[in-house]
Write a protein that holds these residues in place. Sequence first.
Motif, PDB file in Angstrom:
ATOM      1  N   TYR A 313      29.657 -20.550 -13.675  1.00 17.89           N
ATOM      2  CA  TYR A 313      30.073 -19.561 -12.706  1.00 17.89           C
ATOM      3  C   TYR A 313      28.842 -19.148 -12.026  1.00 17.89           C
ATOM      4  O   TYR A 313      28.991 -17.655 -11.253  1.00 17.89           O
ATOM      5  N   PRO A 321      38.924 -17.174  -9.258  1.00 17.32           N
ATOM      6  CA  PRO A 321      39.993 -15.491  -9.827  1.00 17.32           C
ATOM      7  C   PRO A 321      38.924 -15.188 -10.910  1.00 17.32           C
ATOM      8  O   PRO A 321      38.942 -14.027 -10.753  1.00 17.32           O
ATOM      9  N   GLU A 322      38.090 -15.567 -11.739  1.00 19.44           N
ATOM     10  CA  GLU A 322      37.075 -15.475 -12.540  1.00 19.44           C
ATOM     11  C   GLU A 322      36.451 -13.799 -11.861  1.00 19.44           C
ATOM     12  O   GLU A 322      35.772 -13.049 -12.811  1.00 19.44           O
ATOM     13  N   ASP A 324      36.869 -11.650  -9.632  1.00 23.67           N
ATOM     14  CA  ASP A 324      37.792 -10.759  -9.716  1.00 23.67           C
ATOM     15  C   ASP A 324      38.258 -10.070 -11.205  1.00 23.67           C
ATOM     16  O   ASP A 324      39.182  -9.050 -10.814  1.00 23.67           O
ATOM     17  N   TRP A 325      38.252 -10.665 -12.316  1.00 21.97           N
ATOM     18  CA  TRP A 325      38.532  -9.791 -13.219  1.00 21.97           C
ATOM     19  C   TRP A 325      37.239  -9.144 -13.701  1.00 21.97           C
ATOM     20  O   TRP A 325      36.095  -9.530 -13.779  1.00 21.97           O
ATOM     21  N   SER A 326      37.978  -8.001 -14.192  1.00 21.82           N
ATOM     22  CA  SER A 326      37.143  -6.705 -15.314  1.00 21.82           C
ATOM     23  C   SER A 326      35.920  -7.120 -16.011  1.00 21.82           C
ATOM     24  O   SER A 326      35.219  -6.445 -16.548  1.00 21.82           O
ATOM     25  N   PHE A 327      37.065  -8.013 -16.706  1.00 21.54           N
ATOM     26  CA  PHE A 327      36.211  -8.524 -17.712  1.00 21.54           C
ATOM     27  C   PHE A 327      35.625 -10.078 -18.058  1.00 21.54           C
ATOM     28  O   PHE A 327      35.612 -10.665 -18.817  1.00 21.54           O
ATOM     29  N   GLY A 328      35.466 -10.893 -16.350  1.00 20.77           N
ATOM     30  CA  GLY A 328      35.011 -11.960 -16.686  1.00 20.77           C
ATOM     31  C   GLY A 328      33.475 -11.633 -17.248  1.00 20.77           C
ATOM     32  O   GLY A 328      32.910 -13.126 -17.220  1.00 20.77           O
ATOM     33  N   TYR A 329      32.932 -11.093 -16.764  1.00 22.27           N
ATOM     34  CA  TYR A 329      30.956 -11.023 -16.913  1.00 22.27           C
ATOM     35  C   TYR A 329      31.354 -10.991 -18.483  1.00 22.27           C
ATOM     36  O   TYR A 329      30.452 -11.831 -18.925  1.00 22.27           O
ATOM     37  N   LEU A 331      33.161 -12.102 -20.806  1.00 20.07           N
ATOM     38  CA  LEU A 331      33.784 -13.415 -20.878  1.00 20.07           C
ATOM     39  C   LEU A 331      33.110 -14.928 -20.739  1.00 20.07           C
ATOM     40  O   LEU A 331      32.856 -15.595 -21.200  1.00 20.07           O
TER      41      LEU A 331
END
Length: 353
Positions: A313, A321-322, A324-329, A331
């Motif tokens: 990452y 795509p991760e 742009d995820w709001s829960f990517g960090y 995760l």
Amino acid sequence: RPVITAYVRDAAGLTAQALGLGDIVPPGTVWLDLLHPDETERLTVSNRLSVDLPTLEDINEIETSSRLYTEGEVAFMTTPVIVRSSTGPLERGLLTFALGSDLLVTIRHTEPLWFAIFAARALKQADLVTCPLEAFLGLLEAVVDRAADVLERVTADLDRLSHRVFADHEDRTVETLATRDGTRAPRHQVVDRSHVRRRPPTTVSMRAVITAVGRAGYLTQKVRDSLAGLERLVAFATTVTGPRMNKEQKARLKTIGRDVHSLVEHAAFQAMQTNFLLDATLGVINIQQTNIIKIFSVASVAFLPPTLVASIYGMNFEHMPELDWSFGYPLALCLMVLSAVLPLWYFRKRGWL
């Protein structure tokens, strides 16, 4: 200190007289002791006694023929003895006997304590030294007793070191632990030690053990050297001076020979025990070092998956795509923690930790 000491036997017992180079040997002398004699003093005594006393170079010869020989009716015998040096540790010295039919001459360039103790006893006990043979046997017994004392001390040291290497280190605190109700446990009471954290020996303590084991091996080697010389001397004395001895003196010399032989076997056993203890101590140190390396290896394996996740990452690709995820960090953080905990759990389950 007098260089020449004459031990004179008279009706009252044994007396010691310090002699100078110009003095004659008193009548009734059964034992003449020469301490640190130089060449002039040696030649003076040799001429006075009509005996060719050995020089310091002759005494230091290692050949048996140079240490055990006869000239006329005088038997010359040199043996290594255990002495304490001025700096403290035990060292090897040499003691020479010149045993004639009516006089014993001892030549020494060391001052062992047991020699002085025997001389003091001989002066106090009238029947201890009645003739040169009695003085010779008494000195041999003192040498054997000193060697036995050193072996006993080395045995006690080896037992103590063995306990430090092999014993459960929880035992050190067993007598100071408290029972469940808070009272002090009696010495004979078995205390529950399941809650006590095990304290393995440290590398520093094992280094101290190696030093102590090396010192014990050094003392054992010195004693073995002394006993080997005594064994040869007793065999030589049995052959050469045996015809001069009475039944009691022969029995004493035979007992000395048996004691020396038993001490030689005991010293050989101690040498093997010293080598075993040294190998065991080195094995403990190797185990400790292996455990340290294992900890670093486990730490490396545990941090490798989180590093992989962070590396993935951390790549600067446009289409991830991760990102742009709001829960990517959160995760990514959970993946890193989980990837570190799972290997540790697996290692502990397999008993590797």
